[in-house]
Design a protein around this motif. Sequence first.
Motif, PDB file in Angstrom:
ATOM      1  N   ILE A   1       0.844  -1.200   0.000  1.00  0.00           N
ATOM      2  CA  ILE A   1       0.000   0.000   0.000  1.00  0.00           C
ATOM      3  C   ILE A   1       0.871   1.239   0.000  1.00  0.00           C
ATOM      4  N   SER A   2       1.822   1.271   0.913  1.00  0.00           N
ATOM      5  CA  SER A   2       2.690   2.430   1.070  1.00  0.00           C
ATOM      6  C   SER A   2       3.875   2.044   1.932  1.00  0.00           C
ATOM      7  N   MET A   3       4.854   2.937   1.977  1.00  0.00           N
ATOM      8  CA  MET A   3       6.004   2.767   2.856  1.00  0.00           C
ATOM      9  C   MET A   3       6.212   4.064   3.617  1.00  0.00           C
ATOM     10  N   GLU A   4       6.727   3.944   4.830  1.00  0.00           N
ATOM     11  CA  GLU A   4       6.982   5.113   5.666  1.00  0.00           C
ATOM     12  C   GLU A   4       8.383   5.011   6.242  1.00  0.00           C
ATOM     13  N   SER A   5       9.065   6.144   6.302  1.00  0.00           N
ATOM     14  CA  SER A   5      10.404   6.194   6.879  1.00  0.00           C
ATOM     15  C   SER A   5      10.475   7.419   7.781  1.00  0.00           C
ATOM     16  N   SER A   6      10.471   7.191   9.101  1.00  0.00           N
ATOM     17  CA  SER A   6      10.467   8.310  10.031  1.00  0.00           C
ATOM     18  C   SER A   6      11.864   8.697  10.490  1.00  0.00           C
ATOM     19  N   SER A   7      12.833   7.831  10.279  1.00  0.00           N
ATOM     20  CA  SER A   7      14.214   8.120  10.653  1.00  0.00           C
ATOM     21  C   SER A   7      15.127   7.206   9.841  1.00  0.00           C
ATOM     22  N   PRO A   8      16.418   7.586   9.692  1.00  0.00           N
ATOM     23  CA  PRO A   8      17.320   6.734   8.911  1.00  0.00           C
ATOM     24  C   PRO A   8      17.376   5.313   9.461  1.00  0.00           C
ATOM     25  N   GLY A   9      17.225   4.346   8.586  1.00  0.00           N
ATOM     26  CA  GLY A   9      17.307   2.951   8.988  1.00  0.00           C
ATOM     27  C   GLY A   9      16.001   2.359   9.473  1.00  0.00           C
ATOM     28  N   TRP A  10      14.950   3.178   9.615  1.00  0.00           N
ATOM     29  CA  TRP A  10      13.643   2.682  10.064  1.00  0.00           C
ATOM     30  C   TRP A  10      12.649   2.807   8.922  1.00  0.00           C
ATOM     31  N   LEU A  11      12.030   1.680   8.562  1.00  0.00           N
ATOM     32  CA  LEU A  11      11.105   1.667   7.440  1.00  0.00           C
ATOM     33  C   LEU A  11       9.908   0.793   7.781  1.00  0.00           C
ATOM     34  N   ARG A  12       8.705   1.285   7.497  1.00  0.00           N
ATOM     35  CA  ARG A  12       7.504   0.466   7.652  1.00  0.00           C
ATOM     36  C   ARG A  12       6.910   0.217   6.277  1.00  0.00           C
ATOM     37  N   ILE A  13       6.644  -1.053   5.999  1.00  0.00           N
ATOM     38  CA  ILE A  13       6.051  -1.465   4.725  1.00  0.00           C
ATOM     39  C   ILE A  13       4.647  -1.968   5.023  1.00  0.00           C
TER      40      ILE A  13
END
Length: 309
Positions: free
Chosen positions: A93-105
């Motif tokens: 659906i989407s991806m989110e990155s709130s800080s370097p090295g952190w990713l939500r898929i």
Amino acid sequence: YQRRVRGTLLSRLPSYLPAEGMQATLRRNCCYIVSAVILRNDKIVLIQEAKLGCRGQWYLPAGRLELGETLAEGAKREVREEAGLEFNPTRIISMESSSPGWLRINFAGTATGDLKTFEDKESLQAKWFSVSEVLDRRIDLRAVDILPVIREALEQDKSGFIGTLPVEIERPNFTVSLAVVCTLNDSDKVSVVTTGKGDLPTRAIPSVKDSKGRHLYDVFVMAELIFKEDLELESVDNLLNYTGVTTLAHDGRQGKDGMHFTLLYYSTSQFPLPSKYTWQQSCDQTTTCNMTLVGEILSRKRVIPIPEN
């Protein structure tokens, strides 16, 4: 690294991906969160949290990717553990990155089986809720960050969004390619910036910070460097529009936790390029191409939304 993904210049991997730069290791310098949106007849699956800090509150099935998993495998495991269902991911659906090295898929997909009704360390239970009561926050949610994800999934379903799934190719590090495209107003031909070998501009992400203190393993900082140092563009304002990600590559089954991203940018014109690069038609006798796929990418039906930081 030598391998191509079938498709178009807009989505396939370069013939060579550099192996230098920051080596990715889960739990040390990177963390991937996977979540699942399961919709059926205007209802959605939520799980009731068992963790002390949010016990009794409701959330999407979600959790950290574990060592040795692909992203899809991680999503399937989380749904099985927390909701009791067998999950079949159909798209990101989407991806989110709130800080370097952190990713939500965030995955969408279908599920079979019976909902979990017993308490354990993973969750207290799982239930179907009407989408409206979730979006209206008529239940006690652990966090409201899932609401934009649910809305995005619903909008994609209405719009005929096709989406894509991760390409399962192991990467030891983080690499970024840019698909910079230009469609002339008086032509249906699509041109893409490539090297002389037909590859997209690509860089490995180092483990250092730039002069402004920003981590260079942020994909958008790397995109900025490619534009300025490789394509020699002083500014991309009013020239390029960022759209999203056409390819996400990852496979952690062999202990390699890196990722490759291909970011899609639209250009308003075919701007001058350094000698190493050229404007190449996305479909000609030298390129593997599927015009239907090209159209689906350019219409954003196969582009993963990930906002710039």
